[in-house]
Design a protein around this motif. Structure first.
Motif, PDB file in Angstrom:
ATOM      1  N   GLY A  40       0.787  -1.222   0.000  1.00  0.00           N
ATOM      2  CA  GLY A  40       0.000   0.000   0.000  1.00  0.00           C
ATOM      3  C   GLY A  40       0.822   1.277   0.000  1.00  0.00           C
ATOM      4  O   GLY A  40       0.276   2.374   0.126  1.00  0.00           O
ATOM      5  N   ALA A  41       2.140   1.138  -0.181  1.00  0.00           N
ATOM      6  CA  ALA A  41       3.010   2.320  -0.150  1.00  0.00           C
ATOM      7  C   ALA A  41       2.872   3.179  -1.399  1.00  0.00           C
ATOM      8  O   ALA A  41       3.236   4.356  -1.392  1.00  0.00           O
ATOM      9  CB  ALA A  41       4.470   1.896   0.024  1.00  0.00           C
ATOM     10  N   GLY A  42       2.368   2.587  -2.509  1.00  0.00           N
ATOM     11  CA  GLY A  42       2.221   3.345  -3.742  1.00  0.00           C
ATOM     12  C   GLY A  42       3.217   2.966  -4.814  1.00  0.00           C
ATOM     13  O   GLY A  42       3.362   3.671  -5.822  1.00  0.00           O
ATOM     14  N   LYS A  43       3.882   1.826  -4.666  1.00  0.00           N
ATOM     15  CA  LYS A  43       4.949   1.432  -5.597  1.00  0.00           C
ATOM     16  C   LYS A  43       4.418   1.199  -7.011  1.00  0.00           C
ATOM     17  O   LYS A  43       4.973   1.706  -7.987  1.00  0.00           O
ATOM     18  CB  LYS A  43       5.660   0.184  -5.068  1.00  0.00           C
ATOM     19  N   SER A  44       3.361   0.410  -7.128  1.00  0.00           N
ATOM     20  CA  SER A  44       2.803   0.141  -8.463  1.00  0.00           C
ATOM     21  C   SER A  44       2.180   1.389  -9.070  1.00  0.00           C
ATOM     22  O   SER A  44       2.240   1.596 -10.284  1.00  0.00           O
ATOM     23  CB  SER A  44       1.765  -0.989  -8.392  1.00  0.00           C
ATOM     24  N   THR A  45       1.581   2.232  -8.231  1.00  0.00           N
ATOM     25  CA  THR A  45       1.042   3.509  -8.723  1.00  0.00           C
ATOM     26  C   THR A  45       2.155   4.353  -9.319  1.00  0.00           C
ATOM     27  O   THR A  45       1.989   4.962 -10.386  1.00  0.00           O
ATOM     28  CB  THR A  45       0.347   4.282  -7.594  1.00  0.00           C
ATOM     29  N   LEU A  46       3.304   4.365  -8.660  1.00  0.00           N
ATOM     30  CA  LEU A  46       4.444   5.131  -9.168  1.00  0.00           C
ATOM     31  C   LEU A  46       4.889   4.593 -10.521  1.00  0.00           C
ATOM     32  O   LEU A  46       5.161   5.370 -11.451  1.00  0.00           O
ATOM     33  CB  LEU A  46       5.595   5.068  -8.164  1.00  0.00           C
ATOM     34  N   PHE A  47       4.921   3.275 -10.670  1.00  0.00           N
ATOM     35  CA  PHE A  47       5.254   2.675 -11.970  1.00  0.00           C
ATOM     36  C   PHE A  47       4.227   3.069 -13.031  1.00  0.00           C
ATOM     37  O   PHE A  47       4.585   3.343 -14.182  1.00  0.00           O
ATOM     38  CB  PHE A  47       5.297   1.154 -11.833  1.00  0.00           C
ATOM     39  N   ASN A  48       2.968   3.090 -12.650  1.00  0.00           N
ATOM     40  CA  ASN A  48       1.917   3.456 -13.603  1.00  0.00           C
ATOM     41  C   ASN A  48       2.049   4.911 -14.050  1.00  0.00           C
ATOM     42  O   ASN A  48       1.723   5.254 -15.193  1.00  0.00           O
ATOM     43  CB  ASN A  48       0.543   3.224 -12.979  1.00  0.00           C
ATOM     44  N   LEU A  49       2.534   5.777 -13.180  1.00  0.00           N
ATOM     45  CA  LEU A  49       2.766   7.176 -13.543  1.00  0.00           C
ATOM     46  C   LEU A  49       3.939   7.288 -14.506  1.00  0.00           C
ATOM     47  O   LEU A  49       3.870   8.000 -15.512  1.00  0.00           O
ATOM     48  CB  LEU A  49       3.039   8.013 -12.284  1.00  0.00           C
ATOM     49  N   ILE A  50       5.012   6.581 -14.203  1.00  0.00           N
ATOM     50  CA  ILE A  50       6.206   6.650 -15.039  1.00  0.00           C
ATOM     51  C   ILE A  50       5.930   6.122 -16.441  1.00  0.00           C
ATOM     52  O   ILE A  50       6.380   6.702 -17.437  1.00  0.00           O
ATOM     53  CB  ILE A  50       7.363   5.857 -14.393  1.00  0.00           C
ATOM     54  N   SER A  51       5.171   5.028 -16.524  1.00  0.00           N
ATOM     55  CA  SER A  51       4.920   4.392 -17.824  1.00  0.00           C
ATOM     56  C   SER A  51       3.735   4.996 -18.563  1.00  0.00           C
ATOM     57  O   SER A  51       3.419   4.564 -19.680  1.00  0.00           O
ATOM     58  CB  SER A  51       4.697   2.892 -17.632  1.00  0.00           C
ATOM     59  N   GLY A  52       3.062   5.983 -17.972  1.00  0.00           N
ATOM     60  CA  GLY A  52       1.981   6.681 -18.665  1.00  0.00           C
ATOM     61  C   GLY A  52       0.619   6.048 -18.529  1.00  0.00           C
ATOM     62  O   GLY A  52      -0.351   6.520 -19.139  1.00  0.00           O
ATOM     63  N   LEU A  53       0.507   4.983 -17.723  1.00  0.00           N
ATOM     64  CA  LEU A  53      -0.791   4.333 -17.539  1.00  0.00           C
ATOM     65  C   LEU A  53      -1.743   5.237 -16.752  1.00  0.00           C
ATOM     66  O   LEU A  53      -2.949   5.265 -17.018  1.00  0.00           O
ATOM     67  CB  LEU A  53      -0.611   2.994 -16.824  1.00  0.00           C
ATOM     68  N   PHE A  54      -1.197   5.972 -15.768  1.00  0.00           N
ATOM     69  CA  PHE A  54      -1.950   6.984 -15.033  1.00  0.00           C
ATOM     70  C   PHE A  54      -1.341   8.352 -15.326  1.00  0.00           C
ATOM     71  O   PHE A  54      -0.112   8.474 -15.431  1.00  0.00           O
ATOM     72  CB  PHE A  54      -1.869   6.772 -13.519  1.00  0.00           C
ATOM     73  N   PRO A  55      -2.158   9.399 -15.415  1.00  0.00           N
ATOM     74  CA  PRO A  55      -1.607  10.750 -15.490  1.00  0.00           C
ATOM     75  C   PRO A  55      -1.244  11.232 -14.088  1.00  0.00           C
ATOM     76  O   PRO A  55      -1.938  10.915 -13.112  1.00  0.00           O
ATOM     77  CB  PRO A  55      -2.773  11.570 -16.068  1.00  0.00           C
ATOM     78  N   SER A  56      -0.159  11.945 -13.975  1.00  0.00           N
ATOM     79  CA  SER A  56       0.205  12.494 -12.668  1.00  0.00           C
ATOM     80  C   SER A  56      -0.662  13.714 -12.363  1.00  0.00           C
ATOM     81  O   SER A  56      -1.128  14.402 -13.277  1.00  0.00           O
ATOM     82  CB  SER A  56       1.684  12.876 -12.642  1.00  0.00           C
TER      83      SER A  56
END
Length: 255
Positions: A40-56
């Motif tokens: 729950g620290a946000g590791k996968s979310t951070l990957f999703n931001l870097i790879s463009g899957l989520f917008p920051s």
């Protein structure tokens, strides 16, 4: 020298929930850099931001000095960044060879073409065979990917990453669910795949993290609380507290 990957005060909110809070991170060229942290620290979310899957929500993400925030995942990939996912992300009904060949086609500049005979593309065939041999999947080249074991499916993902020719590789928990022997094999593949490239990895197995990484960053509740060499992280009191809730010896967890 320009960093391979740089995050500057990156934030991500989902409604009122702040998942990533002001993360700044620099990954050097040719470095193997791990991100660790509690669930729950946000590791996968951070990957999703870097790879463009989520917008920051705010902040900057730079790939070799170029701003990539707002780009689509395929656009970021074509700029030289490739990633894997926690859950195997392959073409299940295609053969192992066809999966790898798709990545090879794009890396060699072949787009959509209805009139081109793939069998005549000798360079594509050669590179596909080379990648399959490198990861040890040559004998399964014609097997539908869905029929592979879990470990072989993860290996296929690494093969696809290699075939794509990316300079920056993101691996999200590549050894999750593997046996000890499968993990050892995966480590060998990761070392081979990242040779001469930049690796950013999220991994829960501390043996993998501390044996593979040049530097480690620790993410807790969306914030990086420490970055350093494996030795520095192993001795950091904040890291021990984040993982164990007290000042217990973190070396026991990372051995």
């Amino acid at each position: 020298m320009t960093a391979a990957l740089q995050l500057k005060d990156v934030c991500k909110s989902f409604g009122p929930a702040n998942v990533i809070e002001g993360v700044s991170l620099e990954v050097k060229r040719g470095e193997r850099h791990a991100i660790i942290g509690p669930n729950g620290a946000g590791k996968s979310t951070l990957f999703n931001l870097i790879s463009g899957l989520f917008p920051s929500t705010s902040g900057q993400i730079l790939l070799s000095g170029r701003q990539i925030c707002g780009l689509k995942p395929f656009e970021i990939n074509r700029l030289g960044l490739s990633r894997s996912f926690q859950v195997s992300n392959i073409f299940a009904n295609m053969s192992v060879r066809e999966n790898v060949r798709c990545a090879v086609l794009w890396s060699l500049g072949y787009g959509h073409s209805f009139w081109r005979n793939i069998g005549n593309l000798k360079e594509v065939q050669r590179k596909t065979a080379e990648v399959l041999d490198k990861v040890g999947l040559s004998d399964k080249a014609d097997v539908p990917a869905v029929l592979l074991t879990y470990a072989d499916q993860r290996t296929l993902e690494i093969a696809i990453t290699i075939a794509g020719g990316a300079d920056v590789i993101l691996l999200d928990e590549p050894t999750a669910g593997m046996s000890h022997s499968e993990t050892n094999r995966a480590i060998e593949l990761i070392e081979m795949a990242s040779e001469g490239k930049t690796l950013l990895i999220v991994e829960h197995d501390m043996g993998v993290v501390f044996g593979l990484s040049d530097r480690i960053s620790v993410l807790v509740y969306g914030e990086i609380i420490a970055t350093g060499t494996p030795e520095e992280i192993r001795g950091d009191a904040r890291v021990r507290e984040a993982y164990l809730g007290d000042e217990a010896d973190f070396a026991e967890v990372t051995a």
